[in-house]
Design a protein around this motif. Structure first.
Motif, PDB file in Angstrom:
ATOM      1  N   GLY A 117       0.922  -1.172  -0.120  1.00 26.30           N
ATOM      2  CA  GLY A 117      -0.085  -0.050  -0.100  1.00 26.30           C
ATOM      3  C   GLY A 117       0.915   1.162   0.052  1.00 26.30           C
ATOM      4  N   PRO A 207      -3.478   0.048  -2.163  1.00 25.68           N
ATOM      5  CA  PRO A 207      -4.378   0.868  -1.695  1.00 25.68           C
ATOM      6  C   PRO A 207      -3.652   1.973  -1.223  1.00 25.68           C
ATOM      7  CG  PRO A 207      -4.747  -1.431  -0.648  1.00 25.68           C
ATOM      8  CD  PRO A 207      -3.508  -1.515  -1.793  1.00 25.68           C
ATOM      9  N   ASP A 226      -8.182   5.053  -0.385  1.00 26.05           N
ATOM     10  CA  ASP A 226      -9.198   3.736  -0.115  1.00 26.05           C
ATOM     11  C   ASP A 226      -9.261   3.733   1.366  1.00 26.05           C
ATOM     12  OD1 ASP A 226      -9.003   2.799  -2.919  1.00 26.05           O
ATOM     13  OD2 ASP A 226      -6.761   2.863  -2.511  1.00 26.05           O
ATOM     14  N   ARG A 329      -5.816  -5.721  -0.335  1.00 23.73           N
ATOM     15  CA  ARG A 329      -7.413  -5.500  -0.517  1.00 23.73           C
ATOM     16  C   ARG A 329      -8.287  -6.680   0.024  1.00 23.73           C
ATOM     17  NH1 ARG A 329      -8.797  -1.646  -3.983  1.00 23.73           N
ATOM     18  NH2 ARG A 329      -7.357  -0.240  -4.626  1.00 23.73           N
TER      19      ARG A 329
END
Length: 345
Positions: A117, A207, A226, A329
């Motif tokens: 991420g 993300p 996100d 995710r």
């Protein structure tokens, strides 16, 4: 968001500081990679979903507050030393070029099989600006730059379709040229031709995790994030902020169900902390939590976070780690973005 396994998302900051040695000890405050790797593995075993890796582009006034390791390099090293926990390195959108960041973060996601991420740094840092011979920018400028930075990254990650690479020895075809796309981005802050020279990441877009501490950052997070990290609030305040954020995301043309709100939660050893956390979660005050410990001692703080994470997993009844391989995710219940050019798998 489609999480249905009963697991509450838990993040925490990976502590990279060492326990202070004696006042006259040589190497006081030094930390080894082995120590940091041990903490990452212990957080993974306790059921932490992702570790936030802090970074900065200038020396801290107190050397004990320095992050000690460059966040992207550390994330890559830890990704191949663990199996399930996610890594979210900080990326300074003021002083980093998007093509380099897109490449580094895609590499992290490939190395960790979909566990990467990123967290854009958008706060003002005059010391960092001085290191790059730049004047500090205004908050609106920083937010506009971060918005365009994120747009360029997702565009570069979509350079190759998911099914672009054939790697077929029989035919000698390595990839399908028609499934490679130039970006040709020309914006206010960046001109980036593309394409990216690495396959689409396992998560498509790692993300974006954004901390929001004021209305301007909240508005930015509603447009690009996100996962949004919020300061601690009471249950009622937390729900109001979460509802407002999702409404802003809806007005920005996004699916508000694809924006998760994680509330800061202290691991201070208080009795019933896990039960109170669960009550906020059940009241829809948060979609998950970022655990932190107020103790200045790094080992004490680390142990306190592990203890609360394990207690939350026991109390909620959700598994410490999802069964089988899972991307970050997957663990958060976020869908994998489709490619902007068509074919995906």
């Amino acid at each position: 968001m489609t999480r249905s396994d009963g697991r509450i998302p838990l993040f925490t900051r990976l502590i990279t500081a060492a326990r202070p040695a004696g006042a006259h000890a040589r190497g006081s405050g030094d930390v080894s990679f082995a120590q940091v790797r041990r903490r990452a593995r212990e957080a993974e075993a306790a059921g932490i979903d992702a570790l936030l890796l802090a970074d900065r582009h200038a020396a801290a006034p107190d050397p004990a507050d320095d992050p000690h390791f460059e966040a992207g390099t550390l994330a890559a090293a830890l990704a191949v030393s663990t199996t399930s926990v996610g890594f979210v390195p900080s990326v300074c959108t003021e002083h980093t070029f998007p093509y380099h960041a897109a490449r580094a973060l895609a590499t992290l996601d490939h190395l960790g099989a979909g566990r990467g991420g990123w967290q854009p740094l958008v706060h003002a840092d005059p010391d960092a600006a001085a290191n790059y011979h730049r004047e500090p920018s205004t908050a609106p400028e920083r937010h506009a730059r971060a918005t365009e930075f994120a747009e360029v990254l997702t565009g570069l990650w979509d350079s190759f379709d998911d099914d672009a690479f054939l790697r077929d020895r029989a035919s000698g075809a390595y990839f399908v040229p028609e499934r490679l796309h130039a970006l040709d981005h020309a914006g206010e802050y960046y001109d980036v031709a593309g394409p990216l020279n690495i396959a689409r990441p396992p998560q498509a877009h790692p993300p974006l995790v954004q901390r929001a501490t004021d209305p301007g950052e909240l508005a930015l997070a509603a447009r690009i994030a996100d996962v949004v990290l919020l300061p601690a609030h009471s249950a009622g305040e937390a729900k109001a902020v979460r509802d407002d954020l999702r409404e802003q995301a809806r007005r920005a043309g996004r699916n508000p169900g694809e924006v998760l709100v994680l509330l800061d939660w202290p691991a201070d050893g208080a009795t019933g902390a896990a039960d109170r956390l669960l009550s906020v979660y059940e009241a829809e005050g948060a979609d998950g939590f970022t655990l932190y410990a107020p103790s200045p001692d790094p080992d004490t703080a680390h142990d306190a976070v592990l203890s609360l994470a394990a207690e939350v997993r026991r109390t909620s009844g959700g598994p410490a780690t999802p069964p089988g391989p899972a991307t970050l995710r997957d663990r958060l219940g976020l869908t994998r973005p489709a490619g902007r050019h068509g074919a995906t798998v």
